[in-house]
Design a protein around this motif. Structure first.
Motif, PDB file in Angstrom:
ATOM      1  N   ASN A 100      45.569  47.109  43.806  1.00  0.00           N
ATOM      2  CA  ASN A 100      46.194  46.020  43.860  1.00  0.00           C
ATOM      3  C   ASN A 100      46.527  45.585  42.292  1.00  0.00           C
ATOM      4  O   ASN A 100      45.766  45.748  41.554  1.00  0.00           O
ATOM      5  CB  ASN A 100      45.652  44.844  44.550  1.00  0.00           C
ATOM      6  N   LEU A 101      47.538  44.834  42.189  1.00  0.00           N
ATOM      7  CA  LEU A 101      48.268  44.413  40.401  1.00  0.00           C
ATOM      8  C   LEU A 101      48.537  42.940  40.690  1.00  0.00           C
ATOM      9  O   LEU A 101      49.281  42.944  41.582  1.00  0.00           O
ATOM     10  CB  LEU A 101      48.944  45.319  40.084  1.00  0.00           C
ATOM     11  N   ARG A 102      48.098  42.155  40.011  1.00  0.00           N
ATOM     12  CA  ARG A 102      48.471  40.891  39.878  1.00  0.00           C
ATOM     13  C   ARG A 102      48.804  40.393  38.699  1.00  0.00           C
ATOM     14  O   ARG A 102      48.400  40.649  37.588  1.00  0.00           O
ATOM     15  CB  ARG A 102      47.380  39.933  40.252  1.00  0.00           C
ATOM     16  N   VAL A 103      50.065  40.138  38.505  1.00  0.00           N
ATOM     17  CA  VAL A 103      50.824  39.680  37.200  1.00  0.00           C
ATOM     18  C   VAL A 103      50.896  38.147  37.214  1.00  0.00           C
ATOM     19  O   VAL A 103      51.592  37.332  38.025  1.00  0.00           O
ATOM     20  CB  VAL A 103      52.157  40.161  37.196  1.00  0.00           C
ATOM     21  N   ALA A 104      50.230  37.569  36.169  1.00  0.00           N
ATOM     22  CA  ALA A 104      49.951  36.019  36.118  1.00  0.00           C
ATOM     23  C   ALA A 104      50.345  35.463  34.903  1.00  0.00           C
ATOM     24  O   ALA A 104      50.373  36.108  33.632  1.00  0.00           O
ATOM     25  CB  ALA A 104      48.497  35.699  36.595  1.00  0.00           C
ATOM     26  N   LEU A 105      51.125  34.403  34.762  1.00  0.00           N
ATOM     27  CA  LEU A 105      51.539  33.616  33.619  1.00  0.00           C
ATOM     28  C   LEU A 105      50.394  32.696  33.211  1.00  0.00           C
ATOM     29  O   LEU A 105      49.736  31.786  34.259  1.00  0.00           O
ATOM     30  CB  LEU A 105      52.656  32.861  33.826  1.00  0.00           C
ATOM     31  N   THR A 106      49.773  32.362  32.038  1.00  0.00           N
ATOM     32  CA  THR A 106      48.767  31.659  31.715  1.00  0.00           C
ATOM     33  C   THR A 106      49.722  30.393  30.991  1.00  0.00           C
ATOM     34  O   THR A 106      50.891  30.607  30.390  1.00  0.00           O
ATOM     35  CB  THR A 106      47.874  31.896  30.674  1.00  0.00           C
ATOM     36  N   PRO A 107      48.983  29.213  31.125  1.00  0.00           N
ATOM     37  CA  PRO A 107      47.794  28.961  31.832  1.00  0.00           C
ATOM     38  C   PRO A 107      47.900  28.494  33.422  1.00  0.00           C
ATOM     39  O   PRO A 107      46.702  28.132  34.144  1.00  0.00           O
ATOM     40  CB  PRO A 107      47.451  27.834  30.977  1.00  0.00           C
ATOM     41  N   ARG A 108      48.939  28.401  33.862  1.00  0.00           N
ATOM     42  CA  ARG A 108      49.238  27.544  35.168  1.00  0.00           C
ATOM     43  C   ARG A 108      49.922  28.404  36.182  1.00  0.00           C
ATOM     44  O   ARG A 108      50.314  27.968  37.376  1.00  0.00           O
ATOM     45  CB  ARG A 108      49.992  26.243  34.950  1.00  0.00           C
ATOM     46  N   GLY A 109      50.241  29.626  35.991  1.00  0.00           N
ATOM     47  CA  GLY A 109      50.951  30.410  36.780  1.00  0.00           C
ATOM     48  C   GLY A 109      52.309  30.416  36.671  1.00  0.00           C
ATOM     49  O   GLY A 109      52.909  29.805  35.566  1.00  0.00           O
ATOM     50  N   PRO A 110      53.196  31.146  37.689  1.00  0.00           N
ATOM     51  CA  PRO A 110      52.656  31.555  39.004  1.00  0.00           C
ATOM     52  C   PRO A 110      51.928  32.968  38.980  1.00  0.00           C
ATOM     53  O   PRO A 110      51.970  33.538  37.851  1.00  0.00           O
ATOM     54  CB  PRO A 110      53.947  31.586  39.614  1.00  0.00           C
ATOM     55  N   THR A 111      51.619  33.446  40.082  1.00  0.00           N
ATOM     56  CA  THR A 111      50.910  34.890  40.192  1.00  0.00           C
ATOM     57  C   THR A 111      51.754  35.809  41.153  1.00  0.00           C
ATOM     58  O   THR A 111      52.109  35.096  42.256  1.00  0.00           O
ATOM     59  CB  THR A 111      49.399  34.574  40.448  1.00  0.00           C
ATOM     60  N   MET A 112      51.932  36.861  40.880  1.00  0.00           N
ATOM     61  CA  MET A 112      52.808  37.952  41.813  1.00  0.00           C
ATOM     62  C   MET A 112      51.679  38.887  42.094  1.00  0.00           C
ATOM     63  O   MET A 112      51.148  39.530  41.066  1.00  0.00           O
ATOM     64  CB  MET A 112      53.992  38.315  41.119  1.00  0.00           C
ATOM     65  N   ASN A 113      51.536  39.057  43.533  1.00  0.00           N
ATOM     66  CA  ASN A 113      50.466  39.935  44.002  1.00  0.00           C
ATOM     67  C   ASN A 113      51.338  41.028  44.397  1.00  0.00           C
ATOM     68  O   ASN A 113      52.245  41.133  45.204  1.00  0.00           O
ATOM     69  CB  ASN A 113      49.646  39.471  44.966  1.00  0.00           C
ATOM     70  N   PHE A 114      50.910  42.401  43.768  1.00  0.00           N
ATOM     71  CA  PHE A 114      51.645  43.544  44.158  1.00  0.00           C
ATOM     72  C   PHE A 114      50.540  44.601  44.622  1.00  0.00           C
ATOM     73  O   PHE A 114      49.426  44.792  44.267  1.00  0.00           O
ATOM     74  CB  PHE A 114      52.295  44.374  42.926  1.00  0.00           C
TER      75      PHE A 114
END
Length: 438
Positions: A100-114
């Protein structure tokens, strides 16, 4: 006195202005961290995949990051602020064996789960190439991002893959790489390209699959045969005192250079119809304007150059025709979006590939999240009040302690003032007079 040695080849900034201007990411450029969650559990292949992705994200990434088994996600989040990290790419492996790969933006998200359906490492890509590209100066600058088919023209908010999700994915991937200004960015700094293509399905089946590719951009002069390029390259190496790397073609068995170019009796040469093409048919030819100052050619030389098709003299500069070719560096990834979260690896689920809720269920979920947010705000206020109260009590205790200390000092001074010189003490003048009894 001996002169101080100045490094001219490897030292940043010494006769290498390109490395200082374009070699490093600026403070405004996005920065990322590619992390393995569960460093000792993901396996060697996923660890190497994370290393290859770090090369793709250079120079704006932590290329020497070392993970430990004891490190948790909160440890990395605590360092994102001081280091200015804007994106997190988290590789992990589930209990069923999926990567799995999670691409997240800091500091509050969002997070995309691949979910990584398929992947190939850099070494696997280089093994199938006849002439693989080496690791050179391509990684001193950020790559160029090219996205294709990220949004459908017929998508809507009620589609299985809603339109706002397509816009979110486009924004997230676009923000991972620094923007390019066509008027100010020099062409020489663009040496790599990242291609992200969304695979188109025949019907809207609710899947969002991306194909990730990484290439190096190479250019060659057109109108010049391969044999002449070899001779010119060897001549440049000789003139730059790199004679050990110069590989001139072996012409010892030939009587004339024409035998090397067209072959003896017109047969067996290097300029036959099958091999005379300087570039592959799939290469794209572009015109590049060279703004560097050049020596003005005479009319005869200019006509000869235009007749050969090598260059065209214009008022602005020299326009050269070059063939652009992409050489794959790797890695290859096939990513399938499974879930989108509102926060950073937590929070309300905005979209899920497998779980679909009705309007009533969405309203109930919104109420629960509203209640959680209110409870969280109440806990924050309570914690803040406790901190302020303890701080006030600490300052009050400190003030009382300082007041008691001042009173003790006054009492001690009064005791000292009662002493006189006959008792061998300190006089009121502040001078110590010691008397010795005979």
């Amino acid at each position: 006195m001996a002169r101080r040695r100045v490094k001219k080849r490897t030292h940043m900034g010494a006769n290498n202005p390109e490395s200082t201007v374009q070699g490093h990411a600026t403070a405004k450029d996005p920065k990322s961290m590619v992390i393995r969650i569960g460093a000792g559990e993901v396996g060697s292949s996923v660890s190497q995949l994370a290393t290859d992705v770090r090369k793709v994200m250079e120079p704006g990434t932590a290329s020497r990051l070392k993970e430990r088994r004891a490190n948790k996600l909160k440890d990395y989040l605590a360092m994102c602020g001081p280091l200015g990290v804007t994106h997190l790419m988290l590789f992990s492996r589930s209990e069923s064996g999926n990567t799995n790969l999670r691409v997240a933006l800091t500091p509050r998200g969002p997070t995309m789960n691949f979910r990584v359906d398929q992947y190939s490492l850099c070494r696997d890509v280089q093994k199938i190439q006849k002439h693989p590209k080496g690791m050179g100066k391509e990684f001193l600058t950020a790559p160029l991002l090219v996205m294709n088919n990220m949004s459908r023209p017929d998508s809507a908010s009620k589609s299985k893959v809603p339109k706002h999700l397509e816009s979110l994915a486009t924004t997230v991937f676009r923000s991972m790489f620094p923007p390019i200004n066509p008027q100010a960015t020099p062409l020489k700094s663009i040496r790599r390209v990242v291609l992200i293509n969304r695979e188109q399905s025949e019907e809207d089946d609710g899947t969002f699959v991306l194909s990730f590719r990484h290439y190096a951009i190479t250019t060659r002069h057109t109108g010049v045969s391969k044999q002449l390029r070899r001779i010119n390259a060897a001549e440049k190496l000789v003139t730059t005192k790199n004679s050990r790397q110069a590989h001139m073609p072996n012409l010892g068995k030939l009587q004339d250079i024409a035998d090397y170019m067209v072959g003896q009796d017109g047969e067996g040469g290097y300029m036959t119809e099958a091999t005379s093409g300087s570039e592959a048919d799939t290469d794209a030819e572009v015109e590049v304007l060279d703004a560097a100052p050049r020596k003005v050619l005479s009319t005869k030389a200019r006509l000869a150059a235009e007749h050969n098709g090598e260059a065209e003299q214009t008022e602005e500069g020299t326009v050269e025709r070059r063939a652009v070719k992409l050489v794959e560096l790797g890695p290859r990834l096939r990513l399938r979006l499974t879930k989108v979260e509102d926060g950073l690896c937590a929070g309300k689920i905005m979209w899920h590939e497998y779980i679909h809720k009705s309007k009533e269920e969405l309203k109930d979920m919104e109420k629960r999240w509203q209640k959680r947010r209110q409870e969280k705000e109440a806990r924050k206020r309570e914690q803040k009040d406790n901190v302020d109260r303890k701080k006030a009590e600490k300052e009050a205790r400190k003030g009382n302690k300082d007041g008691n200390a001042d009173e003790d000092d006054d009492e001690e001074m009064e005791d000292y003032s009662d002493f006189d010189s006959d008792a061998g003490g300190v006089t009121g003048g502040g001078e110590a007079e010691w008397e010795v009894d005979e």
